[in-house]
Scaffold this motif. Structure first.
Motif, PDB file in Angstrom:
ATOM      1  N   PHE A 105       0.825  -1.210   0.000  1.00 23.87           N
ATOM      2  CA  PHE A 105       0.000   0.000   0.000  1.00 23.87           C
ATOM      3  C   PHE A 105       0.861   1.263   0.000  1.00 23.87           C
ATOM      4  O   PHE A 105       0.451   2.297  -0.532  1.00 23.87           O
ATOM      5  N   GLU A 106       2.060   1.161   0.533  1.00 23.59           N
ATOM      6  CA  GLU A 106       3.027   2.265   0.454  1.00 23.59           C
ATOM      7  C   GLU A 106       3.416   2.500  -1.007  1.00 23.59           C
ATOM      8  O   GLU A 106       3.428   3.635  -1.489  1.00 23.59           O
ATOM      9  N   GLN A 107       3.702   1.411  -1.732  1.00 22.20           N
ATOM     10  CA  GLN A 107       4.057   1.526  -3.154  1.00 22.20           C
ATOM     11  C   GLN A 107       2.932   2.177  -3.956  1.00 22.20           C
ATOM     12  O   GLN A 107       3.190   2.940  -4.879  1.00 22.20           O
ATOM     13  N   LEU A 108       1.694   1.857  -3.593  1.00 19.67           N
ATOM     14  CA  LEU A 108       0.538   2.411  -4.300  1.00 19.67           C
ATOM     15  C   LEU A 108       0.257   3.860  -3.904  1.00 19.67           C
ATOM     16  O   LEU A 108      -0.554   4.530  -4.528  1.00 19.67           O
ATOM     17  N   GLY A 109       0.941   4.319  -2.852  1.00 21.75           N
ATOM     18  CA  GLY A 109       0.709   5.684  -2.371  1.00 21.75           C
ATOM     19  C   GLY A 109      -0.565   5.808  -1.562  1.00 21.75           C
ATOM     20  O   GLY A 109      -1.155   6.879  -1.461  1.00 21.75           O
ATOM     21  N   LEU A 110      -1.013   4.700  -0.985  1.00 23.24           N
ATOM     22  CA  LEU A 110      -2.286   4.703  -0.249  1.00 23.24           C
ATOM     23  C   LEU A 110      -2.117   4.550   1.258  1.00 23.24           C
ATOM     24  O   LEU A 110      -3.080   4.647   1.995  1.00 23.24           O
ATOM     25  N   SER A 111      -0.899   4.312   1.715  1.00 21.89           N
ATOM     26  CA  SER A 111      -0.730   3.988   3.139  1.00 21.89           C
ATOM     27  C   SER A 111      -1.144   5.129   4.064  1.00 21.89           C
ATOM     28  O   SER A 111      -1.670   4.887   5.147  1.00 21.89           O
ATOM     29  N   ARG A 112      -0.945   6.375   3.652  1.00 22.55           N
ATOM     30  CA  ARG A 112      -1.324   7.506   4.522  1.00 22.55           C
ATOM     31  C   ARG A 112      -2.834   7.579   4.717  1.00 22.55           C
ATOM     32  O   ARG A 112      -3.313   8.120   5.697  1.00 22.55           O
ATOM     33  N   GLN A 113      -3.584   7.048   3.736  1.00 26.50           N
ATOM     34  CA  GLN A 113      -5.044   7.115   3.825  1.00 26.50           C
ATOM     35  C   GLN A 113      -5.636   5.939   4.586  1.00 26.50           C
ATOM     36  O   GLN A 113      -6.837   5.869   4.779  1.00 26.50           O
ATOM     37  N   LEU A 114      -4.787   4.996   5.000  1.00 24.02           N
ATOM     38  CA  LEU A 114      -5.288   3.842   5.740  1.00 24.02           C
ATOM     39  C   LEU A 114      -5.409   4.194   7.217  1.00 24.02           C
ATOM     40  O   LEU A 114      -4.421   4.324   7.911  1.00 24.02           O
ATOM     41  N   SER A 115      -6.635   4.337   7.664  1.00 24.48           N
ATOM     42  CA  SER A 115      -6.861   4.572   9.090  1.00 24.48           C
ATOM     43  C   SER A 115      -6.465   3.299   9.841  1.00 24.48           C
ATOM     44  O   SER A 115      -6.384   2.228   9.240  1.00 24.48           O
ATOM     45  N   PRO A 116      -6.227   3.409  11.144  1.00 26.14           N
ATOM     46  CA  PRO A 116      -5.889   2.194  11.910  1.00 26.14           C
ATOM     47  C   PRO A 116      -6.925   1.084  11.735  1.00 26.14           C
ATOM     48  O   PRO A 116      -6.565  -0.074  11.586  1.00 26.14           O
ATOM     49  N   SER A 117      -8.218   1.446  11.713  1.00 20.88           N
ATOM     50  CA  SER A 117      -9.243   0.398  11.586  1.00 20.88           C
ATOM     51  C   SER A 117      -9.203  -0.247  10.196  1.00 20.88           C
ATOM     52  O   SER A 117      -9.384  -1.453  10.062  1.00 20.88           O
ATOM     53  N   ARG A 118      -8.918   0.541   9.150  1.00 19.82           N
ATOM     54  CA  ARG A 118      -8.801  -0.043   7.807  1.00 19.82           C
ATOM     55  C   ARG A 118      -7.567  -0.924   7.706  1.00 19.82           C
ATOM     56  O   ARG A 118      -7.611  -1.995   7.111  1.00 19.82           O
ATOM     57  N   SER A 119      -6.467  -0.465   8.299  1.00 21.22           N
ATOM     58  CA  SER A 119      -5.252  -1.279   8.320  1.00 21.22           C
ATOM     59  C   SER A 119      -5.501  -2.600   9.035  1.00 21.22           C
ATOM     60  O   SER A 119      -5.094  -3.657   8.560  1.00 21.22           O
ATOM     61  N   ASN A 120      -6.180  -2.525  10.180  1.00 21.48           N
ATOM     62  CA  ASN A 120      -6.498  -3.738  10.932  1.00 21.48           C
ATOM     63  C   ASN A 120      -7.368  -4.669  10.105  1.00 21.48           C
ATOM     64  O   ASN A 120      -7.158  -5.886  10.106  1.00 21.48           O
ATOM     65  N   GLY A 121      -8.336  -4.110   9.407  1.00 17.90           N
ATOM     66  CA  GLY A 121      -9.234  -4.909   8.575  1.00 17.90           C
ATOM     67  C   GLY A 121      -8.480  -5.611   7.460  1.00 17.90           C
ATOM     68  O   GLY A 121      -8.678  -6.801   7.208  1.00 17.90           O
ATOM     69  N   LEU A 122      -7.588  -4.876   6.782  1.00 17.20           N
ATOM     70  CA  LEU A 122      -6.809  -5.481   5.692  1.00 17.20           C
ATOM     71  C   LEU A 122      -5.855  -6.536   6.234  1.00 17.20           C
ATOM     72  O   LEU A 122      -5.658  -7.584   5.614  1.00 17.20           O
ATOM     73  N   ASN A 123      -5.282  -6.267   7.398  1.00 19.14           N
ATOM     74  CA  ASN A 123      -4.430  -7.276   8.030  1.00 19.14           C
ATOM     75  C   ASN A 123      -5.228  -8.524   8.367  1.00 19.14           C
ATOM     76  O   ASN A 123      -4.727  -9.643   8.216  1.00 19.14           O
ATOM     77  N   ALA A 124      -6.468  -8.341   8.830  1.00 23.46           N
ATOM     78  CA  ALA A 124      -7.332  -9.486   9.147  1.00 23.46           C
ATOM     79  C   ALA A 124      -7.593 -10.309   7.883  1.00 23.46           C
ATOM     80  O   ALA A 124      -7.620 -11.543   7.934  1.00 23.46           O
ATOM     81  N   VAL A 125      -7.756  -9.636   6.742  1.00 21.54           N
ATOM     82  CA  VAL A 125      -7.964 -10.337   5.466  1.00 21.54           C
ATOM     83  C   VAL A 125      -6.714 -11.155   5.121  1.00 21.54           C
ATOM     84  O   VAL A 125      -6.810 -12.336   4.762  1.00 21.54           O
ATOM     85  N   LEU A 126      -5.539 -10.537   5.253  1.00 22.67           N
ATOM     86  CA  LEU A 126      -4.290 -11.235   4.932  1.00 22.67           C
ATOM     87  C   LEU A 126      -4.065 -12.420   5.882  1.00 22.67           C
ATOM     88  O   LEU A 126      -3.662 -13.502   5.452  1.00 22.67           O
ATOM     89  N   VAL A 127      -4.357 -12.222   7.163  1.00 20.37           N
ATOM     90  CA  VAL A 127      -4.230 -13.309   8.137  1.00 20.37           C
ATOM     91  C   VAL A 127      -5.160 -14.464   7.745  1.00 20.37           C
ATOM     92  O   VAL A 127      -4.770 -15.632   7.772  1.00 20.37           O
ATOM     93  N   ARG A 128      -6.375 -14.128   7.356  1.00 15.50           N
ATOM     94  CA  ARG A 128      -7.350 -15.156   6.939  1.00 15.50           C
ATOM     95  C   ARG A 128      -6.835 -15.907   5.708  1.00 15.50           C
ATOM     96  O   ARG A 128      -6.963 -17.133   5.612  1.00 15.50           O
ATOM     97  N   MET A 129      -6.243 -15.192   4.748  1.00 14.28           N
ATOM     98  CA  MET A 129      -5.666 -15.833   3.560  1.00 14.28           C
ATOM     99  C   MET A 129      -4.573 -16.829   3.963  1.00 14.28           C
ATOM    100  O   MET A 129      -4.521 -17.943   3.466  1.00 14.28           O
ATOM    101  N   ARG A 130      -3.740 -16.391   4.897  1.00 11.60           N
ATOM    102  CA  ARG A 130      -2.642 -17.249   5.347  1.00 11.60           C
ATOM    103  C   ARG A 130      -3.174 -18.466   6.105  1.00 11.60           C
ATOM    104  O   ARG A 130      -2.599 -19.547   6.024  1.00 11.60           O
ATOM    105  N   GLU A 131      -4.284 -18.276   6.844  1.00 17.51           N
ATOM    106  CA  GLU A 131      -4.911 -19.410   7.537  1.00 17.51           C
ATOM    107  C   GLU A 131      -5.421 -20.423   6.514  1.00 17.51           C
ATOM    108  O   GLU A 131      -5.266 -21.631   6.689  1.00 17.51           O
ATOM    109  N   LEU A 132      -6.062 -19.934   5.457  1.00 19.81           N
ATOM    110  CA  LEU A 132      -6.574 -20.822   4.409  1.00 19.81           C
ATOM    111  C   LEU A 132      -5.428 -21.564   3.731  1.00 19.81           C
ATOM    112  O   LEU A 132      -5.559 -22.721   3.349  1.00 19.81           O
ATOM    113  N   ALA A 133      -4.291 -20.890   3.601  1.00 26.58           N
ATOM    114  CA  ALA A 133      -3.140 -21.476   2.914  1.00 26.58           C
ATOM    115  C   ALA A 133      -2.378 -22.471   3.789  1.00 26.58           C
ATOM    116  O   ALA A 133      -1.661 -23.323   3.282  1.00 26.58           O
ATOM    117  N   ALA A 134      -2.554 -22.358   5.102  1.00 25.44           N
ATOM    118  CA  ALA A 134      -1.778 -23.207   6.026  1.00 25.44           C
ATOM    119  C   ALA A 134      -2.214 -24.666   5.968  1.00 25.44           C
ATOM    120  O   ALA A 134      -3.336 -24.990   5.757  1.00 25.44           O
TER     121      ALA A 134
END
Length: 134
Positions: A105-134
């Protein structure tokens, strides 16, 4: 690690944005391209917990590569998730485990617009992806 073709296309399109308004418009367009999940996929088992808005994620491995689909009712989140999906779809399990979400998201230039709750939400999505992959 080389980026998937769709992720590179996303990066190229965001690099041409001159300000937040252009980025926000582009983000909404990416969200509109996100295919809608079927009602059958919108189950509690597929729900991503940790997101403020309702979010569902499904994933399957095809020939060793992950393919994810997701849906959210929030327009901005749909755009962010669409950009996350182009970054991770087609990756192997090992590559998926190495994805640097803040860096993407830093590369896309979007990281400054990610509120803590949005960051947490996206992290939750990535964690879920990794759980599915495990």
């Amino acid at each position: 690690m080389t980026l998937p073709a769709d992720a590179q296309a996303a990066l190229d399109s965001f690099e041409h944005c001159t300000g937040w308004e252009q980025r926000a418009r582009l983000l909404m367009q990416w969200g509109q391209r996100l295919p809608e999940l079927s009602e059958a996929d919108k189950t509690d088992a597929n729900r991503v917990h940790g997101c403020e808005s309702q979010m569902w994620l499904v994933g399957k491995q095809v020939d060793g590569q992950w393919q994810f689909a997701a849906s959210s009712e929030a327009r901005l989140i749909r755009g962010l998730v669409a950009l996350l999906l182009v970054r991770v779809n087609g990756l192997t399990t090992q590559e998926l485990l190495q994805v640097d979400l803040p860096g993407w998201f830093e590369q896309l230039g979007l990281s400054r617009q990610l509120s803590p709750s949005r960051s947490n939400g996206l992290n939750a999505v990535l964690v879920r992806m990794r759980e599915l992959a495990a």
